[in-house]
Design a protein around this motif. Structure first.
Motif, PDB file in Angstrom:
ATOM      1  N   ALA A  46       0.842  -1.201   0.000  1.00 31.33           N
ATOM      2  CA  ALA A  46       0.000   0.000   0.000  1.00 31.33           C
ATOM      3  C   ALA A  46       0.876   1.250   0.000  1.00 31.33           C
ATOM      4  O   ALA A  46       0.523   2.271  -0.614  1.00 31.33           O
ATOM      5  CB  ALA A  46      -0.928  -0.007   1.206  1.00 31.33           C
ATOM      6  N   ARG A  47       2.008   1.178   0.686  1.00 27.15           N
ATOM      7  CA  ARG A  47       2.974   2.276   0.640  1.00 27.15           C
ATOM      8  C   ARG A  47       3.534   2.430  -0.776  1.00 27.15           C
ATOM      9  O   ARG A  47       3.662   3.531  -1.301  1.00 27.15           O
ATOM     10  CB  ARG A  47       4.127   2.013   1.603  1.00 27.15           C
ATOM     11  CG  ARG A  47       3.792   2.188   3.060  1.00 27.15           C
ATOM     12  CD  ARG A  47       3.731   3.653   3.452  1.00 27.15           C
ATOM     13  NE  ARG A  47       3.736   3.821   4.895  1.00 27.15           N
ATOM     14  CZ  ARG A  47       3.587   5.000   5.501  1.00 27.15           C
ATOM     15  NH1 ARG A  47       3.408   6.085   4.786  1.00 27.15           N
ATOM     16  NH2 ARG A  47       3.591   5.085   6.812  1.00 27.15           N
ATOM     17  N   ALA A  48       3.882   1.313  -1.395  1.00 28.25           N
ATOM     18  CA  ALA A  48       4.436   1.355  -2.751  1.00 28.25           C
ATOM     19  C   ALA A  48       3.435   1.967  -3.725  1.00 28.25           C
ATOM     20  O   ALA A  48       3.814   2.662  -4.669  1.00 28.25           O
ATOM     21  CB  ALA A  48       4.831  -0.047  -3.199  1.00 28.25           C
ATOM     22  N   GLY A  49       2.150   1.701  -3.493  1.00 28.88           N
ATOM     23  CA  GLY A  49       1.116   2.253  -4.349  1.00 28.88           C
ATOM     24  C   GLY A  49       0.701   3.662  -3.965  1.00 28.88           C
ATOM     25  O   GLY A  49      -0.125   4.274  -4.653  1.00 28.88           O
ATOM     26  N   ASP A  50       1.261   4.197  -2.868  1.00 29.58           N
ATOM     27  CA  ASP A  50       0.967   5.541  -2.395  1.00 29.58           C
ATOM     28  C   ASP A  50      -0.533   5.756  -2.195  1.00 29.58           C
ATOM     29  O   ASP A  50      -1.072   6.830  -2.484  1.00 29.58           O
ATOM     30  CB  ASP A  50       1.523   6.591  -3.370  1.00 29.58           C
ATOM     31  CG  ASP A  50       1.743   7.949  -2.700  1.00 29.58           C
ATOM     32  OD1 ASP A  50       1.601   8.026  -1.463  1.00 29.58           O
ATOM     33  OD2 ASP A  50       2.039   8.917  -3.416  1.00 29.58           O
ATOM     34  N   CYS A  51      -1.215   4.744  -1.674  1.00 27.86           N
ATOM     35  CA  CYS A  51      -2.671   4.814  -1.480  1.00 27.86           C
ATOM     36  C   CYS A  51      -3.064   5.937  -0.517  1.00 27.86           C
ATOM     37  O   CYS A  51      -4.117   6.561  -0.678  1.00 27.86           O
ATOM     38  CB  CYS A  51      -3.201   3.486  -0.957  1.00 27.86           C
ATOM     39  SG  CYS A  51      -2.751   2.051  -1.961  1.00 27.86           S
ATOM     40  N   ILE A  52      -2.224   6.185   0.467  1.00 28.63           N
ATOM     41  CA  ILE A  52      -2.556   7.174   1.492  1.00 28.63           C
ATOM     42  C   ILE A  52      -2.653   8.575   0.910  1.00 28.63           C
ATOM     43  O   ILE A  52      -3.413   9.420   1.400  1.00 28.63           O
ATOM     44  CB  ILE A  52      -1.515   7.122   2.633  1.00 28.63           C
ATOM     45  CG1 ILE A  52      -2.053   7.831   3.877  1.00 28.63           C
ATOM     46  CG2 ILE A  52      -0.177   7.705   2.187  1.00 28.63           C
ATOM     47  CD1 ILE A  52      -1.172   7.640   5.102  1.00 28.63           C
ATOM     48  N   ALA A  53      -1.895   8.857  -0.143  1.00 29.24           N
ATOM     49  CA  ALA A  53      -1.846  10.210  -0.695  1.00 29.24           C
ATOM     50  C   ALA A  53      -3.205  10.669  -1.202  1.00 29.24           C
ATOM     51  O   ALA A  53      -3.568  11.836  -1.047  1.00 29.24           O
ATOM     52  CB  ALA A  53      -0.825  10.274  -1.820  1.00 29.24           C
ATOM     53  N   CYS A  54      -3.952   9.763  -1.814  1.00 30.19           N
ATOM     54  CA  CYS A  54      -5.260  10.136  -2.360  1.00 30.19           C
ATOM     55  C   CYS A  54      -6.404   9.848  -1.395  1.00 30.19           C
ATOM     56  O   CYS A  54      -7.368  10.615  -1.328  1.00 30.19           O
ATOM     57  CB  CYS A  54      -5.516   9.399  -3.674  1.00 30.19           C
ATOM     58  SG  CYS A  54      -4.452   9.934  -5.032  1.00 30.19           S
ATOM     59  N   HIS A  55      -6.321   8.761  -0.668  1.00 24.89           N
ATOM     60  CA  HIS A  55      -7.457   8.317   0.143  1.00 24.89           C
ATOM     61  C   HIS A  55      -7.457   8.876   1.559  1.00 24.89           C
ATOM     62  O   HIS A  55      -8.213   8.410   2.411  1.00 24.89           O
ATOM     63  CB  HIS A  55      -7.518   6.787   0.167  1.00 24.89           C
ATOM     64  CG  HIS A  55      -7.943   6.195  -1.133  1.00 24.89           C
ATOM     65  ND1 HIS A  55      -9.257   6.129  -1.521  1.00 24.89           N
ATOM     66  CD2 HIS A  55      -7.213   5.676  -2.153  1.00 24.89           C
ATOM     67  CE1 HIS A  55      -9.336   5.573  -2.723  1.00 24.89           C
ATOM     68  NE2 HIS A  55      -8.110   5.299  -3.125  1.00 24.89           N
ATOM     69  N   THR A  56      -6.598   9.864   1.813  1.00 22.18           N
ATOM     70  CA  THR A  56      -6.612  10.550   3.098  1.00 22.18           C
ATOM     71  C   THR A  56      -6.704  12.048   2.849  1.00 22.18           C
ATOM     72  O   THR A  56      -5.835  12.624   2.198  1.00 22.18           O
ATOM     73  CB  THR A  56      -5.340  10.244   3.912  1.00 22.18           C
ATOM     74  OG1 THR A  56      -5.213   8.820   4.073  1.00 22.18           O
ATOM     75  CG2 THR A  56      -5.395  10.896   5.277  1.00 22.18           C
ATOM     76  N   ALA A  57      -7.765  12.659   3.341  1.00 26.29           N
ATOM     77  CA  ALA A  57      -7.955  14.096   3.166  1.00 26.29           C
ATOM     78  C   ALA A  57      -7.080  14.858   4.151  1.00 26.29           C
ATOM     79  O   ALA A  57      -6.730  14.337   5.220  1.00 26.29           O
ATOM     80  CB  ALA A  57      -9.423  14.454   3.377  1.00 26.29           C
ATOM     81  N   PRO A  58      -6.686  16.082   3.821  1.00 25.96           N
ATOM     82  CA  PRO A  58      -5.941  16.894   4.790  1.00 25.96           C
ATOM     83  C   PRO A  58      -6.718  16.999   6.107  1.00 25.96           C
ATOM     84  O   PRO A  58      -7.915  17.289   6.101  1.00 25.96           O
ATOM     85  CB  PRO A  58      -5.856  18.263   4.089  1.00 25.96           C
ATOM     86  CG  PRO A  58      -5.963  17.951   2.631  1.00 25.96           C
ATOM     87  CD  PRO A  58      -6.894  16.776   2.536  1.00 25.96           C
ATOM     88  N   GLU A  59      -6.062  16.708   7.196  1.00 21.74           N
ATOM     89  CA  GLU A  59      -6.665  16.714   8.529  1.00 21.74           C
ATOM     90  C   GLU A  59      -7.724  15.621   8.698  1.00 21.74           C
ATOM     91  O   GLU A  59      -8.458  15.607   9.684  1.00 21.74           O
ATOM     92  CB  GLU A  59      -7.307  18.077   8.848  1.00 21.74           C
ATOM     93  CG  GLU A  59      -6.408  19.276   8.631  1.00 21.74           C
ATOM     94  CD  GLU A  59      -5.135  19.220   9.457  1.00 21.74           C
ATOM     95  OE1 GLU A  59      -5.201  18.718  10.594  1.00 21.74           O
ATOM     96  OE2 GLU A  59      -4.090  19.662   8.956  1.00 21.74           O
ATOM     97  N   GLY A  60      -7.816  14.692   7.742  1.00 20.68           N
ATOM     98  CA  GLY A  60      -8.816  13.640   7.822  1.00 20.68           C
ATOM     99  C   GLY A  60      -8.264  12.354   8.400  1.00 20.68           C
ATOM    100  O   GLY A  60      -7.062  12.218   8.648  1.00 20.68           O
ATOM    101  N   LYS A  61      -9.143  11.385   8.618  1.00 20.43           N
ATOM    102  CA  LYS A  61      -8.736  10.079   9.116  1.00 20.43           C
ATOM    103  C   LYS A  61      -8.057   9.292   7.985  1.00 20.43           C
ATOM    104  O   LYS A  61      -8.452   9.389   6.812  1.00 20.43           O
ATOM    105  CB  LYS A  61      -9.951   9.299   9.617  1.00 20.43           C
ATOM    106  CG  LYS A  61     -10.649   9.922  10.817  1.00 20.43           C
ATOM    107  CD  LYS A  61      -9.802   9.792  12.072  1.00 20.43           C
ATOM    108  CE  LYS A  61     -10.548  10.293  13.308  1.00 20.43           C
ATOM    109  NZ  LYS A  61     -11.693   9.444  13.661  1.00 20.43           N
ATOM    110  N   VAL A  62      -7.072   8.495   8.366  1.00 19.83           N
ATOM    111  CA  VAL A  62      -6.291   7.745   7.378  1.00 19.83           C
ATOM    112  C   VAL A  62      -7.185   6.796   6.579  1.00 19.83           C
ATOM    113  O   VAL A  62      -7.960   6.019   7.157  1.00 19.83           O
ATOM    114  CB  VAL A  62      -5.161   6.957   8.077  1.00 19.83           C
ATOM    115  CG1 VAL A  62      -4.416   6.083   7.068  1.00 19.83           C
ATOM    116  CG2 VAL A  62      -4.196   7.917   8.751  1.00 19.83           C
ATOM    117  N   PHE A  63      -7.101   6.901   5.284  1.00 21.86           N
ATOM    118  CA  PHE A  63      -7.806   6.054   4.313  1.00 21.86           C
ATOM    119  C   PHE A  63      -9.330   6.233   4.325  1.00 21.86           C
ATOM    120  O   PHE A  63     -10.045   5.464   3.693  1.00 21.86           O
ATOM    121  CB  PHE A  63      -7.472   4.572   4.513  1.00 21.86           C
ATOM    122  CG  PHE A  63      -6.050   4.218   4.206  1.00 21.86           C
ATOM    123  CD1 PHE A  63      -5.479   4.539   3.005  1.00 21.86           C
ATOM    124  CD2 PHE A  63      -5.264   3.529   5.146  1.00 21.86           C
ATOM    125  CE1 PHE A  63      -4.156   4.210   2.710  1.00 21.86           C
ATOM    126  CE2 PHE A  63      -3.954   3.183   4.870  1.00 21.86           C
ATOM    127  CZ  PHE A  63      -3.392   3.536   3.642  1.00 21.86           C
TER     128      PHE A  63
END
Length: 421
Positions: A46-63
């Motif tokens: 999931a890190r390699a796919g950088d999933c967190i970059a899109c699926h986490t809003a600024p100041e939002g909950k992870v994913f």
């Protein structure tokens, strides 16, 4: 036995078999989801796919999704991929998750908009998809409904994605090149698949699609006003003349003896690449170095009599006052923290967008474990006029053997309003 009885028995057996099979599948998924090794691998992928970059809003909950993704067609909002059963993917099976990654379809068959890089993720193996799925099932569930997209007509008609898919999407799997090493193929898999590097580094047309023939040839990132340079041309970001060590340093640390990452690429290094293993980063470096092409052209300045021109004279004055203390009087820099400007291919590209933005907005490379206290560049948008910004960028692009073209004050003015990213 009468035919009707036989049919009834067969029907009961079929239903029983189906239910047992479904139970077995669910049980298998449950076991897989509790396999620590699989979960750890899924987190890594999931890190390699950088999933967190899109699926986490600024100041939002992870994913939990909800991140706004501005496009020329309107604003998309990313989805909740936590295991919440009502608003996330808690009711999805491993098959559902793989179908979304591989085919670009929701479990009910609905079409994903191509802001989700399924055109790259279709190359992700079933084993890797299952590992990511197992990891996501173990993170904290967040009850957060997905926000409706705000797309202009007619792009709010999701069925139009069928046409886009016909033109630009080919479902498939990664196919190793038997003529290349295992290391090269691993790098290709990460760059072309999970890393979805082509999403930025391939030119995007008016329909939001791209051509395989133009893969990695660079282009302006829509709505962000950053230029993702070509990875195939050594005149831009092609790494054919770089050492493997310099490439791995850039990808993993964000700084190297040859350059520094800023803008959207800094986010990629921060969220994703710094966490990859040395072996995977090296594999990516080997692959990226191999696709770069030499561009043997004589080194001739594109600005005749550059030193005597009024534009460059002004630029030289600004440079010596504001830039030389870090980058050197001759553009030699102080690597790795202050990159050299002389001979720096990113300074000489046909697109001067990134150079102008760096002078205007400044910025920092990412803070990584290999470079925990990065040195930043200050912004000059307040202290320099459009004429001075254009002059200093023109001076840098045409001095010390650099062969870039000068830029205008109008170009600098246009980028003053670019979103900070």
């Amino acid at each position: 036995m009468r035919p009707s009885s036989f049919i009834a028995v067969v029907g009961i057996l079929a239903v029983t078999s189906f239910l047992c099979g479904e139970t077995a599948i669910r049980a298998s998924e449950s076991v897989a989801a509790n396999d620590p090794a699989l979960i750890a691998r899924g987190e890594y992928l999931a890190r390699a796919g950088d999933c967190i970059a899109c699926h986490t809003a600024p100041e939002g909950k992870v994913f939990a999704g909800g991140r706004a993704m501005p496009t020329p067609f309107g604003t998309l909002y990313t989805s909740n991929i936590t295991p919440d059963r009502d608003t996330g993917i808690g009711r999805w099976s491993a098959d559902d998750f793989y179908r979304t990654m591989h085919e670009g379809r929701f479990p009910d068959g609905g079409l994903l908009y191509p802001a989700m890089p399924f055109a790259s993720y279709t190359k992700v193996s079933r084993q890797d998809s299952d590992a990511i799925y197992a990891y996501l099932l173990r993170i904290e569930p967040v009850s957060q409904k997905n926000r409706e997209h705000e797309l202009q007509f007619p792009y709010n008609n999701r069925s139009l994605v069928l046409g886009w898919r016909t033109l630009f999407f080919t479902e498939g799997a990664f196919k190793p090149d038997t003529q290349k090493s295992d290391e090269w193929n691993r790098g290709a898999y990460l760059v072309e698949g999970l890393g979805h590097c082509g999403m930025c580094h391939t030119p995007i047309n008016a329909l939001g699609g791209n051509s395989e023939a133009d893969a990695f040839k660079g282009g302006l990132i829509p709505m962000q006003d950053w230029y993702a340079p070509s990875l195939t041309s050594n005149k831009e970001a092609g790494l054919g003349t770089w050492s493997i060590q310099d490439i791995t340093d850039l990808l993993q640390k964000g700084v190297s003896a040859r350059g520094v990452v800023y803008g959207p690429m800094a986010d990629v290094v921060y969220n994703s690449l710094q966490y990859l293993s040395d072996a995977d980063i090296r594999a990516m470096a080997v692959y990226l170095k191999s696709i770069a092409q030499d561009s043997p052209k004589p080194v001739v300045s594109r600005l005749p009599h550059a030193e005597s021109s009024l534009l460059v004279s002004l630029g030289k004055s600004v440079y010596e006052s504001d830039c030389a203390s870090c980058h050197g009087l001759r553009g030699e820099g102080k690597p790795p923290h202050y990159p050299p400007l002389a001979g720096n291919q990113s300074i000489q590209m046909d697109s001067a967008v990134n150079a102008i933005r760096m002078v205007l907005n400044g910025g920092y490379p990412p803070g990584t474990s290999g470079n925990p206290m990065p040195h930043g560049m200050p912004p000059f948008s307040v202290s320099l006029s459009d004429d001075e910004v254009a002059a200093v960028v023109s001076y840098i692009r045409t001095s010390w053997g650099n062969t870039g073209a000068p830029v205008s004050a109008a170009e600098a003015n246009q980028l003053r309003a670019a979103p900070l990213q």
